[in-house]
Design an enzyme around this catalytic site. Structure first.
Site, PDB file in Angstrom:
ATOM      1  N   GLY A 162       0.846  -1.181   0.000  1.00  0.00           N
ATOM      2  CA  GLY A 162       0.000   0.000   0.000  1.00  0.00           C
ATOM      3  C   GLY A 162       0.878   1.226   0.000  1.00  0.00           C
ATOM      4  O   GLY A 162       1.866   1.276  -0.730  1.00  0.00           O
ATOM      5  N   GLU A 163       0.570   2.169   0.849  1.00  0.00           N
ATOM      6  CA  GLU A 163       1.355   3.410   0.929  1.00  0.00           C
ATOM      7  C   GLU A 163       1.828   3.533   2.372  1.00  0.00           C
ATOM      8  O   GLU A 163       1.024   3.731   3.284  1.00  0.00           O
ATOM      9  CB  GLU A 163       0.488   4.596   0.497  1.00  0.00           C
ATOM     10  N   SER A 164       3.138   3.398   2.559  1.00  0.00           N
ATOM     11  CA  SER A 164       3.656   3.244   3.916  1.00  0.00           C
ATOM     12  C   SER A 164       3.430   4.476   4.788  1.00  0.00           C
ATOM     13  O   SER A 164       3.163   4.335   5.992  1.00  0.00           O
ATOM     14  CB  SER A 164       5.137   2.869   3.878  1.00  0.00           C
ATOM     15  N   CYS A 172       6.105  -5.284   0.572  1.00  0.00           N
ATOM     16  CA  CYS A 172       6.223  -3.970  -0.067  1.00  0.00           C
ATOM     17  C   CYS A 172       6.146  -2.848   0.971  1.00  0.00           C
ATOM     18  O   CYS A 172       7.103  -2.655   1.719  1.00  0.00           O
ATOM     19  CB  CYS A 172       5.176  -3.854  -1.173  1.00  0.00           C
ATOM     20  N   ARG A 225      12.699   3.486  -0.465  1.00  0.00           N
ATOM     21  CA  ARG A 225      11.316   3.506  -0.982  1.00  0.00           C
ATOM     22  C   ARG A 225      11.298   3.813  -2.468  1.00  0.00           C
ATOM     23  O   ARG A 225      12.164   4.524  -2.968  1.00  0.00           O
ATOM     24  CB  ARG A 225      10.492   4.577  -0.273  1.00  0.00           C
ATOM     25  N   ILE A 244       5.321  -3.550  -7.538  1.00  0.00           N
ATOM     26  CA  ILE A 244       4.470  -2.380  -7.805  1.00  0.00           C
ATOM     27  C   ILE A 244       5.046  -1.197  -7.032  1.00  0.00           C
ATOM     28  O   ILE A 244       4.854  -1.073  -5.818  1.00  0.00           O
ATOM     29  CB  ILE A 244       3.003  -2.638  -7.378  1.00  0.00           C
ATOM     30  N   ARG A 245       5.808  -0.363  -7.734  1.00  0.00           N
ATOM     31  CA  ARG A 245       6.449   0.788  -7.095  1.00  0.00           C
ATOM     32  C   ARG A 245       7.074   0.384  -5.755  1.00  0.00           C
ATOM     33  O   ARG A 245       6.893   1.041  -4.719  1.00  0.00           O
ATOM     34  CB  ARG A 245       5.454   1.938  -6.905  1.00  0.00           C
ATOM     35  N   HIS A 282       5.107  -8.764  -4.234  1.00  0.00           N
ATOM     36  CA  HIS A 282       3.749  -9.087  -3.775  1.00  0.00           C
ATOM     37  C   HIS A 282       3.377 -10.546  -4.051  1.00  0.00           C
ATOM     38  O   HIS A 282       2.687 -10.817  -5.048  1.00  0.00           O
ATOM     39  CB  HIS A 282       2.737  -8.193  -4.502  1.00  0.00           C
ATOM     40  N   GLU A 315       1.111 -12.163  -2.713  1.00  0.00           N
ATOM     41  CA  GLU A 315      -0.359 -12.270  -2.618  1.00  0.00           C
ATOM     42  C   GLU A 315      -1.041 -11.934  -3.936  1.00  0.00           C
ATOM     43  O   GLU A 315      -2.233 -12.177  -4.084  1.00  0.00           O
ATOM     44  CB  GLU A 315      -0.885 -11.378  -1.480  1.00  0.00           C
TER      45      GLU A 315
HETATM   46  N1  GLN Z   1       5.545   2.897  -2.863  1.00  0.00           N
HETATM   47  C1  GLN Z   1       4.910   2.432  -1.640  1.00  0.00           C
HETATM   48  C2  GLN Z   1       5.558   3.084  -0.426  1.00  0.00           C
HETATM   49  O1  GLN Z   1       6.660   3.590  -0.514  1.00  0.00           O
HETATM   50  C3  GLN Z   1       4.961   0.929  -1.542  1.00  0.00           C
HETATM   51  C4  GLN Z   1       4.272   0.313  -2.733  1.00  0.00           C
HETATM   52  C5  GLN Z   1       3.540  -0.962  -2.447  1.00  0.00           C
HETATM   53  O2  GLN Z   1       3.328  -1.363  -1.307  1.00  0.00           O
HETATM   54  N2  GLN Z   1       3.073  -1.595  -3.510  1.00  0.00           N
HETATM   55  O3  GLN Z   1       4.973   3.107   0.612  1.00  0.00           O
END
Ligand code: GLN
Length: 206
Positions: free
Chosen positions: A68-70, A100, A127, A154-155, A190, A192
């Site tokens: 997700g987005e940390s 991630c 990150r 994913i990013r 990921h 999952e």
């Molecule tokens: N770019 C997100 C972060 O820095 C991590 C990306 C992800 O969990 N798929 O939080």
């Protein structure tokens, strides 16, 4: 893995009602938690979403920190009171699996962010290490003993330095993207989002 619509309203696996232990708590403040839930259902492992501090009851034996987005997850962990619960779980040496953003939350040090969250994993993590726009790709590599695992990025982050307490499990293009440290598992990718259950099985065996 494509997650079925039923997961939108599902808060726990069907068998969790009377469980007194053995349940995986999946952090569900933001991000890709439903995919982990679907994976655990495939393996017949009980789970429960962690949305509020009270959800973290005595039945929880292991914890998943999803992608997700940390930064957002970090803020919501604090505001819900779940941060202290998860930190105590990790400090007790109980199993935790971060994917991630979850890996970022577990790291001791972040190279390009002043925040530090659980500071449990002896590693420095960068990150968005592959860039924000072009940072999504697939690869195949071993994860420790698990051979030829499909990796979905994913990013994602990668690990820029590993301390002596952490064990490298996966490298892609010379970058470390999977770590194990005692009962802590962390992947920059990921599992999952694939149909391959082997890393989740490894987590459940900790
Ligand atoms: N770019 C997100 C972060 O820095 C991590 C990306 C992800 O969990 N798929 O939080």
């Amino acid at each position: 893995m494509v997650v079925a619509v039923e997961y939108i309203s599902k808060e726990a696996s069907d068998d969790v009602e009377n469980a007194t232990h053995g349940v995986t708590g999946i952090l569900a403040v933001q991000g890709a938690f439903a995919e982990h839930a679907a994976m655990l259902d495939r393996l017949g492992a009980p789970w429960k979403l962690l949305r509020a501090a009270d959800d973290f009851d005595g039945s929880i034996d292991r914890v998943i920190l999803p992608g997700g987005e940390s930064t957002t997850q970090g803020k919501l962990l604090r505001s819900t009171g779940l941060f202290e619960k998860v930190a105590a779980h990790i400090a007790a040496g109980k199993p935790v699996f971060g994917t991630c953003a979850g890996m970022i939350l577990l790291a001791d040090r972040l190279e390009n962010d002043d925040n530090v969250y659980f500071a449990a994993l002896d590693a420095t993590v960068r990150r968005n290490a592959y860039g924000r726009q072009l940072g999504s790709f697939a690869a195949t590599a071993d994860f420790g003993e698990v051979r030829d695992f499909p990796l979905v990025f994913i990013r994602g982050p990668y690990v820029v330095s590993v301390g002596p307490r952490a064990q490298v499990m996966t490298e892609v293009n010379g970058n470390v993207v999977g770590l194990k440290q005692g009962n802590i598992l962390a992947t920059a990718f990921h599992p999952e989002l694939t149909d391959d259950t082997r890393i989740h099985e490894l987590f459940l065996s900790l």
